[in-house]
Design an enzyme around this catalytic site. Structure first.
Site, PDB file in Angstrom:
ATOM      1  N   HIS A 121       0.836  -1.208   0.000  1.00  0.00           N
ATOM      2  CA  HIS A 121       0.000   0.000   0.000  1.00  0.00           C
ATOM      3  C   HIS A 121       0.864   1.249   0.000  1.00  0.00           C
ATOM      4  CE1 HIS A 121      -3.282   2.763   0.978  1.00  0.00           C
ATOM      5  NE2 HIS A 121      -2.451   3.310   1.843  1.00  0.00           N
ATOM      6  N   HIS A 167       1.256   4.695  -2.924  1.00  0.00           N
ATOM      7  CA  HIS A 167       1.523   6.121  -2.718  1.00  0.00           C
ATOM      8  C   HIS A 167       2.685   6.687  -3.545  1.00  0.00           C
ATOM      9  CE1 HIS A 167      -1.004   7.460   0.679  1.00  0.00           C
ATOM     10  NE2 HIS A 167      -0.907   6.227   1.148  1.00  0.00           N
ATOM     11  N   GLU A 197      -5.581   9.590  -0.664  1.00  0.00           N
ATOM     12  CA  GLU A 197      -5.988   8.204  -0.453  1.00  0.00           C
ATOM     13  C   GLU A 197      -7.011   7.717  -1.493  1.00  0.00           C
ATOM     14  OE1 GLU A 197      -4.813   5.968   1.448  1.00  0.00           O
ATOM     15  OE2 GLU A 197      -3.638   7.058   2.940  1.00  0.00           O
ATOM     16  N   SER A 240      -4.112   0.554  -4.835  1.00  0.00           N
ATOM     17  CA  SER A 240      -3.665  -0.705  -4.231  1.00  0.00           C
ATOM     18  C   SER A 240      -4.785  -1.698  -3.979  1.00  0.00           C
ATOM     19  CB  SER A 240      -2.931  -0.418  -2.913  1.00  0.00           C
ATOM     20  OG  SER A 240      -3.795   0.176  -1.954  1.00  0.00           O
TER      21      SER A 240
END
Length: 258
Positions: free
Chosen positions: A124, A129, A170, A189
């Site tokens: 993740h 990111h 996010e 993700s």
């Protein structure tokens, strides 16, 4: 007179990535995670994410070496990926962002938890990111977000501003070439979250700072509403507006540490 050097609030959470300790099974798990996501992302991820994936040198068959990633990111946007032991309190997290240091866990989910983990892992954190940190405008936005939040102690204000982070970093969407593309790490993700959007089970609204700040975060269910920007300059400008409305110093002053 002696100068007092302040210890960063995040110092107790820093660790070293022991890259050689990863097992072949873990590398194979990483490869399976990547192979499950890339066919969808090749069609539906933002151009900036896919470009960043190549820029930082992510491999489909091997877990990422954080030092190697930082050596590529640093000269481009000043960002580094920094190993941490796990969950960090807000002040430490914001301080790291303000210094362009992205806190990254080094553990990887097990093969029986490919679809979901209750807390972020290296898949993740890095796969989701870090490719976006190669984009200069997004990189500036994230650093200045950390600067802004590091100067705020009121939890209610932080929770409200946190909605901007949630619905961009996010779970952000962007319109490119007439189509909705994903760039938020939670969408990148997660096959379930991304498919939820692409199959039309989530309403996609035009990005509005007022709407974002008035949409509470719900972490225990698939999103029913998300927001699509037109450009990454839009979220940077939104952050400046948040700072002005909060009556704090403009976070657009240089934050880069080189």
């Amino acid at each position: 007179m002696a100068t007092t050097v302040r210890t960063p609030s995040f110092a107790p959470f820093l660790i070293q990535q022991d890259y050689d300790s990863y097992t072949q099974e873990q590398h194979e798990t990483w490869a399976e995670l990547v192979s499950r996501r890339m066919p969808q992302l090749a069609k539906h991820a933002a151009e900036e994410y896919l470009e960043g994936f190549a820029i930082i040198g992510l491999r489909a068959d091997r877990l990422p070496n954080l030092a190697d990633i930082s050596s590529r990111l640093g000269p481009r946007t000043g960002w580094n990926t920094v190993s941490v032991s796990g969950f960090m309190p807000g002040p430490a997290f914001f301080e790291m962002l303000s210094l362009r240091q992205f806190p990254t866990t080094t553990w990887l989910r097990k093969r029986d938890s490919l679809e979901y983990t209750p807390e972020p892992d290296i898949f993740h954190d890095v796969f989701g990111h870090v490719p976006m940190h190669a984009h200069p405008v997004f990189a500036d936005f994230l650093a200045h977000y950390g600067q802004l939040c590091a100067g705020i102690e009121d939890e209610a204000i932080l929770e409200r501003i946190g909605r901007l982070f949630w619905y961009t970093v996010e779970f952000g969407l962007i319109r490119q070439h007439g189509r909705v593309k994903v760039y938020g790490s939670g969408l990148i993700s997660s096959n379930g979250e991304c498919t939820n959007v692409l199959e039309g089970h989530c309403q996609v609204r035009d990005f509005s700072l007022e709407a974002v700040l008035n949409t509470p975060v719900q972490v225990d269910q698939m999103h029913k509403v998300l927001f699509a920007i037109e450009s990454f300059e839009q979220i940077y400008e939104a952050l400046q507006q948040v700072a002005a409305d909060a009556g704090v110093e403009d976070p657009s002053s240089p934050a880069r540490i080189v």
